[in-house]
Design an enzyme around this catalytic site. Structure first.
Site, PDB file in Angstrom:
ATOM      1  N   GLU A  23      -3.659  -9.513   3.860  1.00 38.00           N
ATOM      2  CA  GLU A  23      -4.412  -9.270   5.102  1.00 38.00           C
ATOM      3  C   GLU A  23      -5.519 -10.291   5.319  1.00 38.00           C
ATOM      4  O   GLU A  23      -5.843 -10.653   6.444  1.00 38.00           O
ATOM      5  CB  GLU A  23      -5.007  -7.853   5.094  1.00 38.00           C
ATOM      6  CG  GLU A  23      -3.992  -6.737   5.285  1.00 38.00           C
ATOM      7  CD  GLU A  23      -3.395  -6.229   3.972  1.00 38.00           C
ATOM      8  OE1 GLU A  23      -3.460  -6.954   2.948  1.00 38.00           O
ATOM      9  OE2 GLU A  23      -2.854  -5.109   3.972  1.00 38.00           O
ATOM     10  N   GLU A  75       0.840  -1.219   0.000  1.00 38.98           N
ATOM     11  CA  GLU A  75       0.000   0.000   0.000  1.00 38.98           C
ATOM     12  C   GLU A  75       0.869   1.261   0.000  1.00 38.98           C
ATOM     13  O   GLU A  75       0.548   2.238  -0.670  1.00 38.98           O
ATOM     14  CB  GLU A  75      -0.931  -0.006   1.222  1.00 38.98           C
ATOM     15  CG  GLU A  75      -2.023  -1.056   1.099  1.00 38.98           C
ATOM     16  CD  GLU A  75      -2.831  -1.196   2.373  1.00 38.98           C
ATOM     17  OE1 GLU A  75      -2.253  -1.616   3.392  1.00 38.98           O
ATOM     18  OE2 GLU A  75      -4.032  -0.873   2.350  1.00 38.98           O
TER      19      GLU A  75
HETATM   20  N1  DAK Z   1       4.784  -7.995  11.220  1.00 40.98           N
HETATM   21  C1  DAK Z   1       5.614  -8.367  12.209  1.00 40.98           C
HETATM   22  N2  DAK Z   1       6.655  -9.198  12.008  1.00 40.98           N
HETATM   23  C2  DAK Z   1       6.875  -9.647  10.761  1.00 40.98           C
HETATM   24  C3  DAK Z   1       6.032  -9.278   9.683  1.00 40.98           C
HETATM   25  C4  DAK Z   1       4.931  -8.396   9.936  1.00 40.98           C
HETATM   26  N3  DAK Z   1       4.119  -7.951   8.977  1.00 40.98           N
HETATM   27  N4  DAK Z   1       6.489  -9.895   8.570  1.00 40.98           N
HETATM   28  C5  DAK Z   1       7.574 -10.606   8.948  1.00 40.98           C
HETATM   29  N5  DAK Z   1       7.803 -10.461  10.264  1.00 40.98           N
HETATM   30  C6  DAK Z   1       8.845 -11.050  11.061  1.00 40.98           C
HETATM   31  C7  DAK Z   1       8.585 -12.518  11.310  1.00 40.98           C
HETATM   32  O1  DAK Z   1       7.679 -12.695  12.379  1.00 40.98           O
HETATM   33  C8  DAK Z   1       9.980 -13.038  11.624  1.00 40.98           C
HETATM   34  O2  DAK Z   1      10.298 -12.667  12.938  1.00 40.98           O
HETATM   35  P1  DAK Z   1      10.962 -13.725  13.965  1.00 40.98           P
HETATM   36  O3  DAK Z   1      10.056 -14.888  13.997  1.00 40.98           O
HETATM   37  O4  DAK Z   1      12.318 -14.026  13.339  1.00 40.98           O
HETATM   38  O5  DAK Z   1      11.065 -12.966  15.241  1.00 40.98           O
HETATM   39  C9  DAK Z   1      10.856 -12.197  10.692  1.00 40.98           C
HETATM   40  O6  DAK Z   1      10.075 -11.052  10.330  1.00 40.98           O
HETATM   41  C10 DAK Z   1      11.243 -12.924   9.420  1.00 40.98           C
HETATM   42  O7  DAK Z   1      10.031 -13.375   8.819  1.00 40.98           O
HETATM   43  P2  DAK Z   1       9.833 -14.870   8.292  1.00 40.98           P
HETATM   44  O8  DAK Z   1      10.622 -15.840   9.117  1.00 40.98           O
HETATM   45  O9  DAK Z   1       8.382 -15.095   8.186  1.00 40.98           O
HETATM   46  O10 DAK Z   1      10.528 -14.789   6.858  1.00 40.98           O
HETATM   47  P3  DAK Z   1      10.149 -15.590   5.546  1.00 40.98           P
HETATM   48  O11 DAK Z   1      11.232 -15.267   4.586  1.00 40.98           O
HETATM   49  O12 DAK Z   1       9.885 -17.045   5.847  1.00 40.98           O
HETATM   50  O13 DAK Z   1       8.767 -14.973   5.031  1.00 40.98           O
HETATM   51  C11 DAK Z   1       7.252 -13.141   4.520  1.00 40.98           C
HETATM   52  C12 DAK Z   1       8.719 -13.605   4.630  1.00 40.98           C
HETATM   53  C13 DAK Z   1       7.280 -11.623   4.283  1.00 40.98           C
HETATM   54  C14 DAK Z   1       6.582 -13.834   3.327  1.00 40.98           C
HETATM   55  C15 DAK Z   1       6.479 -13.493   5.837  1.00 40.98           C
HETATM   56  O14 DAK Z   1       7.232 -12.981   6.921  1.00 40.98           O
HETATM   57  C16 DAK Z   1       5.101 -12.931   5.903  1.00 40.98           C
HETATM   58  O15 DAK Z   1       4.165 -13.505   5.327  1.00 40.98           O
HETATM   59  N6  DAK Z   1       4.927 -11.815   6.644  1.00 40.98           N
HETATM   60  C17 DAK Z   1       3.632 -11.247   6.946  1.00 40.98           C
HETATM   61  C18 DAK Z   1       3.057 -10.547   5.732  1.00 40.98           C
HETATM   62  C19 DAK Z   1       1.677  -9.964   6.029  1.00 40.98           C
HETATM   63  O16 DAK Z   1       0.737 -10.690   6.388  1.00 40.98           O
HETATM   64  N7  DAK Z   1       1.566  -8.650   5.864  1.00 40.98           N
HETATM   65  C20 DAK Z   1       0.320  -7.947   6.100  1.00 40.98           C
HETATM   66  C21 DAK Z   1       0.362  -7.380   7.476  1.00 40.98           C
HETATM   67  S1  DAK Z   1      -1.135  -6.558   7.915  1.00 40.98           S
HETATM   68  C22 DAK Z   1      -3.803   0.502   9.040  1.00 40.98           C
HETATM   69  C23 DAK Z   1      -3.332   0.593   7.781  1.00 40.98           C
HETATM   70  C24 DAK Z   1      -2.644  -0.488   7.237  1.00 40.98           C
HETATM   71  C25 DAK Z   1      -2.459  -1.632   7.967  1.00 40.98           C
HETATM   72  C26 DAK Z   1      -2.918  -1.691   9.252  1.00 40.98           C
HETATM   73  C27 DAK Z   1      -3.612  -0.615   9.801  1.00 40.98           C
HETATM   74  N8  DAK Z   1      -4.556   1.587   9.589  1.00 40.98           N
HETATM   75  C28 DAK Z   1      -4.796   2.744   8.732  1.00 40.98           C
HETATM   76  C29 DAK Z   1      -5.021   1.609  10.892  1.00 40.98           C
HETATM   77  C30 DAK Z   1      -1.728  -2.731   7.354  1.00 40.98           C
HETATM   78  C31 DAK Z   1      -1.864  -4.006   7.738  1.00 40.98           C
HETATM   79  C32 DAK Z   1      -0.912  -5.007   7.271  1.00 40.98           C
HETATM   80  O17 DAK Z   1      -0.011  -4.753   6.507  1.00 40.98           O
END
Ligand code: DAK
Length: 257
Positions: A131, A111
């Site tokens: 998400e 985003e």
């Molecule tokens: N948050 C926190 N930690 C994260 C993270 C995230 N989004 N993405 C990765 N990490 C952390 C992992 O937990 C891991 O930490 P440790 O376990 O080592 O402590 C470290 O980064 C390395 O990640 P992986 O071990 O998972 O690494 P891989 O290479 O296996 O995988 C990956 C990489 C990027 C594919 C995977 O980490 C992943 O799927 N990450 C999450 C992606 C995700 O779901 N993103 C969407 C998040 S929700 C708002 C506006 C916008 C938003 C919210 C509010 N408002 C206006 C109020 C936005 C929301 C989002 O973006």
């Protein structure tokens, strides 16, 4: 200014911000979000800076908002912590911002990238809105901007079914401006920003504002917005210089006035 989650530097007339939470795939916690926009606003107000680049690292541009930080949040906290306003600060930046994306640009990372004015992607870049897989939807404009940029069908697929776009697909669908080898993506983005920074500053600013108006309004109102930005340029010294330089068959020397 001392930052803890980003790095900043200037390269010539380009302000560079590097997201720097590699241990968390550059996930945006509230500190990084605040620091990012503080840095962009500082560059926006710096007359020695003509354009900006935001980048991450080769593996991750940014993996979204920090899930660990918001996992237990209540709706009240999501609203009162001013998160929406924080993400919206990108809309106030007047100079051109280029996202230099390599690796993951997910959720808020995608985003933010598409909120920038242009995107240079490395061949490894991947864009997605996962998400839905954690029980929510995009909250920083993803549903709206992707629908406008890509059309309804593909936006639906990304937002509802976690479709991830490769760099090649993102180029094919017009989400990014160019795709370059991973070794040169940041240099390519900086060169692109330098090119923009070398142009007449007020014209660049008006051009950005005018193109953005297309996303906000009807064609009739958008055309009016373009005119409102077009005519005042004839009061700038750079307009006189630009047209004179063309007639005299020489390169224009902009003074930003
Ligand atoms: N948050 C926190 N930690 C994260 C993270 C995230 N989004 N993405 C990765 N990490 C952390 C992992 O937990 C891991 O930490 P440790 O376990 O080592 O402590 C470290 O980064 C390395 O990640 P992986 O071990 O998972 O690494 P891989 O290479 O296996 O995988 C990956 C990489 C990027 C594919 C995977 O980490 C992943 O799927 N990450 C999450 C992606 C995700 O779901 N993103 C969407 C998040 S929700 C708002 C506006 C916008 C938003 C919210 C509010 N408002 C206006 C109020 C936005 C929301 C989002 O973006």
């Amino acid at each position: 200014m001392t930052y803890t989650t980003i790095l900043t530097e200037t390269r010539g007339k380009v302000g560079l911000v590097t997201l720097n939470r590699p241990q968390a795939m550059n996930a945006f916690n509230s500190t990084m979000l605040t620091e990012l926009f503080d840095a962009l606003e500082a560059f926006d107000n710096d007359e020695n800076v003509g354009a900006m680049v935001v980048t991450g690292n080769e593996k991750a541009f940014a993996a979204g908002a920090d899930i660990k930080e918001m996992a237990e949040a209540s709706p009240f906290e999501m609203i009162t912590q001013g998160r929406v306003e924080k993400w919206d600060r990108i809309r106030g930046i007047k100079k051109v911002v280029i996202a230099a994306v390599s690796g993951w640009a997910l959720g808020g990372g995608c985003e933010f990238a598409i909120s920038c004015d242009m995107i240079v992607a490395s061949e490894s870049a991947k864009f997605g809105q996962p998400e839905i897989t954690i029980g929510v939807i995009p909250g920083a404009g993803g549903t709206q901007r992707l629908a406008r940029l890509l059309g309804k069908q593909l936006a639906m697929e990304m937002v509802i079914n976690n479709r991830t776009l490769t760099a090649a697909e993102a180029l094919q669908f017009g989400l990014v401006n160019r795709v370059v080898p991973i070794t040169g993506y940041l240099d390519a983005a900086i060169a692109f920003a330098e090119e923009i920074a070398s142009r007449a500053p007020m014209a660049v600013r008006m051009a950005k504002d005018s193109v953005n108006a297309a996303f906000e309004t009807t064609l009739t109102e958008g055309l009016k917005a373009e005119k409102r930005n077009f005519y005042p340029l004839f009061s700038t010294e750079d307009q006189k210089e630009g047209m004179k330089a063309f007639i005299e068959k020489r390169k224009a020397n902009w003074n930003g006035k």
